[in-house]
Design an enzyme around this catalytic site. Sequence first.
Site, short mmCIF file in Angstrom:
data_model
loop_
_atom_site.label_atom_id
_atom_site.label_comp_id
_atom_site.label_asym_id
_atom_site.label_seq_id
_atom_site.Cartn_x
_atom_site.Cartn_y
_atom_site.Cartn_z
N GLU A 1 0.17 -1.22 5.61
CA GLU A 1 1.22 -0.78 6.53
C GLU A 1 1.05 0.68 6.89
O GLU A 1 1.24 1.08 8.03
CB GLU A 1 2.60 -1.01 5.92
CG GLU A 1 3.77 -0.82 6.87
CD GLU A 1 4.31 0.62 6.96
OE1 GLU A 1 5.11 0.88 7.86
OE2 GLU A 1 3.91 1.47 6.13
N ASP B 1 0.82 -1.22 0.00
CA ASP B 1 0.00 0.00 0.00
C ASP B 1 0.85 1.26 0.00
O ASP B 1 2.03 1.24 0.36
CB ASP B 1 -0.96 0.01 1.21
CG ASP B 1 -0.23 0.10 2.53
OD1 ASP B 1 0.77 -0.62 2.72
OD2 ASP B 1 -0.64 0.90 3.40
#
Length: 422
Positions: A185, A90
């Site tokens: 994350e 991400d």
Amino acid sequence: MKFAPPKESALERFKRYVQVDTQSQEDSDRFPSTEKQLALCRMLLDELKALGVGDATMDQYGYVFGTVPSNLTKEETRRVPAIGFIAHVDTSPAVTGAGVKPVVHENYQGGDITLPGDPTKVIRVEEYPNLKKYTGMDIVTSDGTTLLGADDKAGIAEIMTAVDMLFQNPDLRHGTIKIGFTPDEEVGQGTKYFDIKKFGADFAYTLDGGPLGDIEFETFNAFTAIFEIEGIGVHPGYAKDKLVNAIKMVSKIIERLPQDMSPETTADRQGYIHPYVIDGQNEKVTLKILLRDFEMSGIEEKKKLLEKIREEVQEMYPKGKTKLEYKEYYRNMRYKIEEEPRLLEYAEEAIRRVGAEPRHTLIRGGTDGATLSYKGLLTPNLFAGGEAFHSKIEWVPVQVMEMAVGVILNLAQIWTEKSLEK
Ligand SMILES: [Zn+2]
């Protein structure tokens, strides 16, 4: 050691990955927080399989795991720890990651870099002095209208290229290598459903750090102080000697916080006290304060200070109520990483072998590796090469990405050499 080249270079992979929008989202009620992250997860799953990672899987949460099997004898394999390499798919919710157009500034010759899609976006040498070290290298940026996504697609490209090269270089002797790609994350959830047992590594490294040579294994100890302040509500027209205003009580607390211990006045190894949420009315107010310090003793001192402030304010307002509680978020990962000195020793050696100088840097925040380390998988963080993360001027040198690939290969080799020496 000279290695046979990969089928696809780190740069080519990187350019493909950054064009997949994988922005995560705060306060989502699903996992991963955004569906679009899964597009990259599926892509990586397919690519791992195509490279020869036969057991590659993606679970219902989007975690992609796989193994590059050991090419040692059975007996040797038992003596070499399984080493994991992890990166996150991400990108930050702070800046858009849709429609990323990577731009390669070939053979960088010094000076500031103006981004072609928005001339107000300039990477200045003054702000990023590391640029001076990268003369002659090729620098990748976005066009200035989006983030680049080097955080952490540089890490993904590096790991994928290393996997590719491990298969191209059967003479490179290595034990079991585990690969892991994780969602979310950037919204602090990257390890939420990370199944350490299923992952199967004895130790791991995240490739999610900044400049060339960096090794990160120190995070803050992170606590939150929560003040619950209660006043006494009375009709203000008839309040003389009766009303106690919780808002005024809270302002006395804030007034007493030390000025030299704020995020805006501290750096490097200094901790801070940071009021960040205030919520309520004159009868009742909640005040939340972040406490950060690299040492637990520093956290204890900060708690004592807040307790003293609470007592003082309580004395000023004997009819009001003051309550102070703490919540622990995470601890400095150094306390865990130091349990296995080989982790850092070999990382330093691997960085030297690609011709760079290892450098210990502090993380003034948290990282997935810290959570994993406390869950039982010791995981320091290594450089992936990018800088200016979470901004439109994010950049990464191609040759530093290639050196990170070299670090992964060297780590595989060093863990093997050293474990078989004994
Ligand atoms: Zn990252």
